[in-house]
Structure formats: structure tokens, C-alpha cells
Design an enzyme around this catalytic site. Structure first.
Site, PDB file in Angstrom:
ATOM      1  CD  GLU A   1      -3.157   0.458   0.152  1.00 22.90           C
ATOM      2  OE1 GLU A   1      -2.621   1.324  -0.550  1.00 22.90           O
ATOM      3  OE2 GLU A   1      -4.380   0.291   0.189  1.00 22.90           O
TER       4      GLU A   1
ATOM      5  CG  ASP B   1      -5.995   8.627   6.079  1.00 25.34           C
ATOM      6  OD1 ASP B   1      -6.180   9.045   7.225  1.00 25.34           O
ATOM      7  OD2 ASP B   1      -5.939   9.379   5.097  1.00 25.34           O
TER       8      ASP B   1
ATOM      9  CG  PHE C   1      -4.845  16.582   1.236  1.00 26.89           C
ATOM     10  CD1 PHE C   1      -4.362  15.644   0.329  1.00 26.89           C
ATOM     11  CD2 PHE C   1      -6.146  17.031   1.073  1.00 26.89           C
ATOM     12  CE1 PHE C   1      -5.135  15.163  -0.705  1.00 26.89           C
ATOM     13  CE2 PHE C   1      -6.934  16.559   0.028  1.00 26.89           C
ATOM     14  CZ  PHE C   1      -6.431  15.634  -0.859  1.00 26.89           C
ATOM     15  CB  VAL C   2       0.790  13.402   1.999  1.00 24.61           C
ATOM     16  CG1 VAL C   2       1.313  14.043   3.264  1.00 24.61           C
ATOM     17  CG2 VAL C   2       0.099  12.092   2.312  1.00 24.61           C
TER      18      VAL C   2
ATOM     19  CG  ASP D   1      -5.694  10.744  -5.966  1.00 21.47           C
ATOM     20  OD1 ASP D   1      -5.630  10.008  -4.949  1.00 21.47           O
ATOM     21  OD2 ASP D   1      -6.771  11.102  -6.464  1.00 21.47           O
TER      22      ASP D   1
ATOM     23  NE  ARG E   1      -4.119   8.256  -8.845  1.00 25.11           N
ATOM     24  CZ  ARG E   1      -4.709   7.804  -7.756  1.00 25.11           C
ATOM     25  NH1 ARG E   1      -3.987   7.351  -6.749  1.00 25.11           N
ATOM     26  NH2 ARG E   1      -6.017   7.798  -7.632  1.00 25.11           N
TER      27      ARG E   1
HETATM   28  C1  PRP Z   1      -6.027   5.120  -0.209  1.00 27.28           C
HETATM   29  C2  PRP Z   1      -4.919   4.120   0.117  1.00 27.28           C
HETATM   30  C3  PRP Z   1      -5.642   3.044   0.859  1.00 27.28           C
HETATM   31  C4  PRP Z   1      -6.734   3.797   1.584  1.00 27.28           C
HETATM   32  C5  PRP Z   1      -6.303   4.033   2.986  1.00 27.28           C
HETATM   33  O1  PRP Z   1      -6.655   4.729  -1.363  1.00 27.28           O
HETATM   34  O2  PRP Z   1      -4.293   3.635  -1.049  1.00 27.28           O
HETATM   35  O3  PRP Z   1      -6.165   2.067  -0.001  1.00 27.28           O
HETATM   36  O4  PRP Z   1      -6.902   5.057   0.926  1.00 27.28           O
HETATM   37  O5  PRP Z   1      -7.308   4.724   3.692  1.00 27.28           O
HETATM   38  P1  PRP Z   1      -7.906   4.165   5.068  1.00 27.28           P
HETATM   39  O6  PRP Z   1      -6.758   3.703   5.910  1.00 27.28           O
HETATM   40  O7  PRP Z   1      -8.576   5.391   5.654  1.00 27.28           O
HETATM   41  O8  PRP Z   1      -8.874   3.099   4.759  1.00 27.28           O
HETATM   42  P2  PRP Z   1      -7.764   5.627  -2.106  1.00 27.28           P
HETATM   43  O9  PRP Z   1      -9.121   5.239  -1.618  1.00 27.28           O
HETATM   44  O10 PRP Z   1      -7.388   7.077  -1.972  1.00 27.28           O
HETATM   45  O11 PRP Z   1      -7.661   5.143  -3.602  1.00 27.28           O
HETATM   46  P3  PRP Z   1      -6.424   5.275  -4.641  1.00 27.28           P
HETATM   47  O12 PRP Z   1      -5.336   4.345  -4.142  1.00 27.28           O
HETATM   48  O13 PRP Z   1      -6.997   4.826  -5.941  1.00 27.28           O
HETATM   49  O14 PRP Z   1      -5.974   6.714  -4.637  1.00 27.28           O
END
Ligand code: PRP
Length: 183
Positions: A103, A107, A156-157, A163, A169
Site C-alpha cells: 500500500e 489512514d 493532505f499528502v 493523488d 500521482r
Molecule cells: C487510499 C490508500 C488506501 C486507503 C487508505 O486509497 O491507497 O487504499 O486510501 O485509507 P484508510 O486507511 O482510511 O482506509 P484511495 O481510496 O485514496 O484510492 P487510490 O489508491 O486509488 O488513490
């Protein structure tokens, strides 16, 4: 893209490309030691994990397989809800496999907590998590993460796969988005 290409759009820079690559190499050495003699399947979570997956896989000095999942978290705006929908499932059978989820960021932890349970339920021999970034202060659920690159504040990184509205990205480094860009 370099930091100079997004001048004025970041309020600070967090990690340069070189710092990220040094950290990815460190993680790779630990992974090689832990999985010596085992067959490892890397599972990247689209789309943010594309950069770390590509760099981590190439840094490893052992054979690995790579597969991908796309998931979407139901919920409003940018907040995870913990209810996850699979948009693209794995092509691989996980039975008796050693799986490492790759990953870009953890968050709230809700996505990864759900994903780990989901992959474990498919009969994997082991399921561990490797994330480049983690925001400990944003955690809403405890997730046991074996490999963490950097713990960061809840800002907000963007960059290196991360992205804002699908942009940034392809920035080589990681920085904090300036509020005027998203407010
Ligand atoms: C981001 C990241 C994780 C998730 C983490 O993906 O890649 O999958 O958020 O967040 P959490 O710990 O609060 O569940 P995102 O939904 O932004 O999709 P992306 O990877 O397509 O940008």
C-alpha cells in the site's frame, strides 16, 4: 514530475525521491530476510500503490509474483467508511500462499483491516502488510502492519502514487498539498 513542476501547490515537501528509494530498499532487505526460502505474492492495491509496488518489486533480490486489487470504500468524500467494495479482484488463488499487501498509505486503517480479513478468509498461509506511509493520528482501527516506511502527521499528502482529484500521482517525491489547492 519534480517538485519544481508543482511550485506553489505544496505547502511543504516531505520526502524526496532519493529518501523514498532509500526507505524502499530498507523495507526490501527486511522482506527478503523474512521470506527467505518462501514463495511470495505481492498484492498491490490500485491505484495509489503502483509506484511503491514497482519500486519495491524491482528492489527485491528474490522471485515474487505480483497481483492487483482495486477496492472502493463507500462513504462521503475522502473519508473511508470501512465498508469496502471490490472493483477488481485478484486473478491468483491464495490457498497456502504467503501474501504481502503493498500500500501507499494507511489512514484510518479501515480499508486494510477489511482487506486483510478478506484475503485471510481465502486460505492464505500468511497475510502481512507493507505500507510506505502511515498516519498514526488518523487511525480509527488497529491494524497490525509489519512493514512501515514512514509515520507521518495527518496532513493532505500527495505524490508517489498519492493523488488529489487524480492529480499529483506522478510526482516523484511526496509533499503536503497547499490548502488553496483543495479549499
Ligand atoms: C487510499 C490508500 C488506501 C486507503 C487508505 O486509497 O491507497 O487504499 O486510501 O485509507 P484508510 O486507511 O482510511 O482506509 P484511495 O481510496 O485514496 O484510492 P487510490 O489508491 O486509488 O488513490
Amino acid at each position: 514530475m519534480e517538485f519544481s513542476d508543482v511550485e506553489g501547490e505544496l505547502s511543504s515537501t516531505l520526502f524526496t525521491q532519493d529518501e523514498i528509494h532509500a526507505k524502499v530498499a530498507e523495507l526490501a532487505r527486511r522482506i527478503e530476510a523474512d521470506y527467505a526460502g518462501k514463495e511470495l505474492l505481492l498484492v498491490g492495491v490500485l491505484r495509489g500503490a503502483v509506484m511503491i509496488m514497482a519500486d519495491l518489486a524491482r528492489e527485491l533480490t528474490m522471485h515474487v509474483e505480483m497481483d492487483w486489487m482495486a477496492v472502493s470504500s463507500y462513504g462521503s468524500g475522502t473519508q473511508s467508511s470501512g465498508v469496502v467494495r471490490i472493483l477488481k479482484d485478484l486473478d491468483s488463488d491464495l490457498h497456502d500462499r504467503h501474501v504481502l499487501i503493498v500500500e501507499d498509505i494507511i489512514d484510518s486503517g479501515l480499508t486494510l483491516s477489511w482487506l486483510r480479513a478478506n484475503l485471510e478468509s481465502r486460505g492464505a498461509a500468511s497475510v502481512e502488510i507493507c505500507t510506505l506511509l502511515r498516519k498514526p493520528e488518523a487511525a480509527r482501527v488497529e491494524v497490525n502492519v509489519r512493514y512501515v516506511g514512514f509515520d507521518i502527521p495527518p496532513a493532505f499528502v500527495v505524490g508517489y502514487g498519492l493523488d488529489f482529484a487524480e492529480r499529483y500521482r506522478n510526482l516523484r517525491g511526496i509533499g503536503v498539498l497547499a490548502p488553496h489547492v483543495y479549499e
